[in-house]
Design an enzyme around this catalytic site. Structure first.
Site, PDB file in Angstrom:
ATOM      1  N   SER A  27       0.857  -1.188   0.000  1.00 10.91           N
ATOM      2  CA  SER A  27       0.000   0.000   0.000  1.00 10.91           C
ATOM      3  C   SER A  27       0.890   1.235   0.000  1.00 10.91           C
ATOM      4  O   SER A  27       1.657   1.457   0.942  1.00 10.91           O
ATOM      5  CB  SER A  27      -0.889   0.012   1.247  1.00 10.91           C
ATOM      6  OG  SER A  27      -1.389   1.336   1.427  1.00 10.91           O
ATOM      7  N   HIS A  65      -1.105  -1.432  -4.333  1.00 10.86           N
ATOM      8  CA  HIS A  65      -2.379  -1.116  -3.681  1.00 10.86           C
ATOM      9  C   HIS A  65      -2.458   0.390  -3.440  1.00 10.86           C
ATOM     10  O   HIS A  65      -1.579   0.981  -2.810  1.00 10.86           O
ATOM     11  CB  HIS A  65      -2.467  -1.875  -2.353  1.00 10.86           C
ATOM     12  CG  HIS A  65      -3.776  -1.752  -1.650  1.00 10.86           C
ATOM     13  ND1 HIS A  65      -4.889  -2.508  -1.978  1.00 10.86           N
ATOM     14  CD2 HIS A  65      -4.161  -0.953  -0.616  1.00 10.86           C
ATOM     15  CE1 HIS A  65      -5.894  -2.187  -1.174  1.00 10.86           C
ATOM     16  NE2 HIS A  65      -5.490  -1.232  -0.350  1.00 10.86           N
ATOM     17  N   ASP A 113      -4.724   3.416  -1.955  1.00 11.11           N
ATOM     18  CA  ASP A 113      -5.810   3.730  -1.032  1.00 11.11           C
ATOM     19  C   ASP A 113      -6.363   5.119  -1.310  1.00 11.11           C
ATOM     20  O   ASP A 113      -5.676   6.121  -1.129  1.00 11.11           O
ATOM     21  CB  ASP A 113      -5.298   3.652   0.412  1.00 11.11           C
ATOM     22  CG  ASP A 113      -5.075   2.219   0.857  1.00 11.11           C
ATOM     23  OD1 ASP A 113      -6.029   1.424   0.750  1.00 11.11           O
ATOM     24  OD2 ASP A 113      -3.955   1.900   1.279  1.00 11.11           O
ATOM     25  N   MET A 156      -9.025   7.902  -0.358  1.00 10.59           N
ATOM     26  CA  MET A 156      -9.846   8.325   0.785  1.00 10.59           C
ATOM     27  C   MET A 156     -10.332   9.759   0.572  1.00 10.59           C
ATOM     28  O   MET A 156      -9.593  10.592   0.031  1.00 10.59           O
ATOM     29  CB  MET A 156      -9.025   8.268   2.075  1.00 10.59           C
ATOM     30  CG  MET A 156      -8.384   6.909   2.331  1.00 10.59           C
ATOM     31  SD  MET A 156      -7.541   6.875   3.920  1.00 10.59           S
ATOM     32  CE  MET A 156      -6.729   5.277   3.839  1.00 10.59           C
ATOM     33  N   HIS A 195      -8.276   0.795  -4.110  1.00 12.20           N
ATOM     34  CA  HIS A 195      -9.224   0.594  -3.001  1.00 12.20           C
ATOM     35  C   HIS A 195      -9.929   1.918  -2.730  1.00 12.20           C
ATOM     36  O   HIS A 195      -9.346   2.840  -2.173  1.00 12.20           O
ATOM     37  CB  HIS A 195      -8.406   0.099  -1.785  1.00 12.20           C
ATOM     38  CG  HIS A 195      -9.199  -0.046  -0.527  1.00 12.20           C
ATOM     39  ND1 HIS A 195      -8.592  -0.271   0.699  1.00 12.20           N
ATOM     40  CD2 HIS A 195     -10.533  -0.011  -0.283  1.00 12.20           C
ATOM     41  CE1 HIS A 195      -9.529  -0.355   1.632  1.00 12.20           C
ATOM     42  NE2 HIS A 195     -10.711  -0.197   1.067  1.00 12.20           N
ATOM     43  N   MET A 245     -12.257   4.291  -0.890  1.00 12.01           N
ATOM     44  CA  MET A 245     -12.932   4.573   0.390  1.00 12.01           C
ATOM     45  C   MET A 245     -13.562   5.950   0.249  1.00 12.01           C
ATOM     46  O   MET A 245     -13.154   6.923   0.908  1.00 12.01           O
ATOM     47  CB  MET A 245     -11.903   4.522   1.534  1.00 12.01           C
ATOM     48  CG  MET A 245     -11.429   3.104   1.839  1.00 12.01           C
ATOM     49  SD  MET A 245      -9.886   3.030   2.775  1.00 12.01           S
ATOM     50  CE  MET A 245      -8.698   3.121   1.432  1.00 12.01           C
ATOM     51  N   MET A 287     -11.089  -6.196   5.361  1.00 10.76           N
ATOM     52  CA  MET A 287     -10.375  -5.182   6.144  1.00 10.76           C
ATOM     53  C   MET A 287     -10.067  -5.753   7.523  1.00 10.76           C
ATOM     54  O   MET A 287     -10.980  -6.102   8.273  1.00 10.76           O
ATOM     55  CB  MET A 287     -11.216  -3.914   6.302  1.00 10.76           C
ATOM     56  CG  MET A 287     -11.436  -3.093   5.046  1.00 10.76           C
ATOM     57  SD  MET A 287      -9.935  -2.602   4.194  1.00 10.76           S
ATOM     58  CE  MET A 287      -9.106  -1.617   5.443  1.00 10.76           C
ATOM     59  N   ASP A 323      -6.314  -6.654   4.248  1.00  7.65           N
ATOM     60  CA  ASP A 323      -5.745  -5.300   4.256  1.00  7.65           C
ATOM     61  C   ASP A 323      -5.799  -4.713   5.662  1.00  7.65           C
ATOM     62  O   ASP A 323      -6.880  -4.508   6.213  1.00  7.65           O
ATOM     63  CB  ASP A 323      -6.575  -4.431   3.288  1.00  7.65           C
ATOM     64  CG  ASP A 323      -6.044  -3.015   3.137  1.00  7.65           C
ATOM     65  OD1 ASP A 323      -4.999  -2.675   3.723  1.00  7.65           O
ATOM     66  OD2 ASP A 323      -6.707  -2.240   2.404  1.00  7.65           O
TER      67      ASP A 323
HETATM   68  C1  DX5 Z   1      -6.445   1.463   5.448  1.00  5.96           C
HETATM   69  C2  DX5 Z   1      -5.914   1.045   4.104  1.00  5.96           C
HETATM   70  C3  DX5 Z   1      -4.759   0.122   4.139  1.00  5.96           C
HETATM   71  C4  DX5 Z   1      -3.554   0.645   4.834  1.00  5.96           C
HETATM   72  C5  DX5 Z   1      -2.786  -0.515   5.360  1.00  5.96           C
HETATM   73  O1  DX5 Z   1      -7.622   2.163   5.260  1.00  5.96           O
HETATM   74  O2  DX5 Z   1      -6.923   0.415   3.350  1.00  5.96           O
HETATM   75  O3  DX5 Z   1      -4.423  -0.282   2.819  1.00  5.96           O
HETATM   76  O4  DX5 Z   1      -2.718   1.407   4.026  1.00  5.96           O
HETATM   77  O5  DX5 Z   1      -1.725  -0.039   6.087  1.00  5.96           O
HETATM   78  P1  DX5 Z   1      -0.866  -0.959   7.037  1.00  5.96           P
HETATM   79  O6  DX5 Z   1      -0.296  -2.072   6.194  1.00  5.96           O
HETATM   80  O7  DX5 Z   1       0.178  -0.030   7.551  1.00  5.96           O
HETATM   81  O8  DX5 Z   1      -1.775  -1.484   8.092  1.00  5.96           O
HETATM   82 ZN    ZN Z   2      -6.422  -0.454   1.350  1.00 14.62          ZN
END
Ligand code: DX5
Ligand code: ZN
Length: 230
Positions: free
Chosen positions: A16, A41, A43, A45, A74, A76, A145, A187
């Site tokens: 990620s 990956h 993320d 947001m 991903h 969000m 998750m 994840d």
């Molecule tokens: C959280 C994300 C994850 C996050 C994981 O909302 O979806 O992908 O980056 O981070 P680590 O591996 O540090 O838990």
């Molecule tokens: Zn993620």
């Protein structure tokens, strides 16, 4: 007995980039690709669906020439539907969304697949497995998750192992009955300790931010190899 996915599907590591150096993202993506990553990956947001703001389509587009690996995006964000096309055009390969992020999960998955992209459903820690009951034939990926979405560096939520096992059984049953291939991704809080547990429960794709980027570029290959070994 080993889970059937173990023999057929190698474990994939999806760093990620939330944990990468944001001032240097192109180089970071190249570095994890060279270090053996399988997917990237990303993320996304929006400060609304989750309490953080990260990456939009413009950044995905800017990263695309830096890397040939699949971009595992991903989302969000809510509402999610109006933004799907933007990520398709930016170069996403897999687009995953949360059922809570839009009113019509089936339609959202249809939209992603109509663009020729792989579609994923993401289950928050409190979201039950039953949410995928009537869309199993429309997903290429189910993402569990193992933290609440919004931030990297959180602790792995143990109760999600049972969910991964339940989904592995469903997916194997689906594929044995002639259904399409479905990846099972986990994840949040994945590191050298939790990776083998997630794999044993049945996950075949591991997202890892903090544990991939820890130690800087010289450590990426070791970090990735350690998690893949399980
Ligand atoms: C959280 C994300 C994850 C996050 C994981 O909302 O979806 O992908 O980056 O981070 P680590 O591996 O540090 O838990
Ligand atoms: Zn993620």
């Amino acid at each position: 007995m080993a889970f059937s996915q173990g023999a057929e599907t190698p474990v994939r590591i999806a760093p990620s980039i939330l944990a990468a150096d944001f001032a240097n993202l192109g180089e970071e993506v190249r570095a994890v690709a060279a270090a053996g990553a399988d997917w990237i990956h990303i993320d996304v947001m929006d400060g609304h669906f989750v309490p953080n703001i990260t990456i939009g389509p413009a950044v995905v587009k800017a990263l695309r020439p830096h890397c040939d690996l699949p971009f595992d995006v991903h989302l969000m964000i809510s509402p999610v539907d109006p933004m799907i096309e933007g990520f398709v055009e930016a170069g996403a390969d897999i687009i995953s969304l949360h059922p809570e992020a839009g009113p019509h999960l089936h339609r959202s998955l249809q939209t992603i697949r109509a663009h020729g992209k792989k579609a994923g459903v993401v289950l928050n820690p409190a979201t039950p497995v039953s949410v995928i009951d009537n869309v199993m034939d429309m997903v290429d990926l189910i993402l569990v998750m193992s933290v609440n979405p919004g931030f990297g560096g959180q602790a792995f939520i143990e109760s999600q192992l049972e969910k991964i096992s339940a989904l592995r059984a469903r997916i194997d049953n689906h594929m044995a009955g002639g259904g399409q291939h479905i990846d099972l991704e986990v994840d949040g809080g994945i590191d050298r300790v939790t990776a083998p547990r997630a794999i044993a429960a049945g996950a075949n794709v591991l997202v890892a931010g903090t544990a991939t980027f820890r130690g800087g570029p010289d450590s990426y290959a070791d970090n990735i190899t350690a998690m893949r070994a399980g």
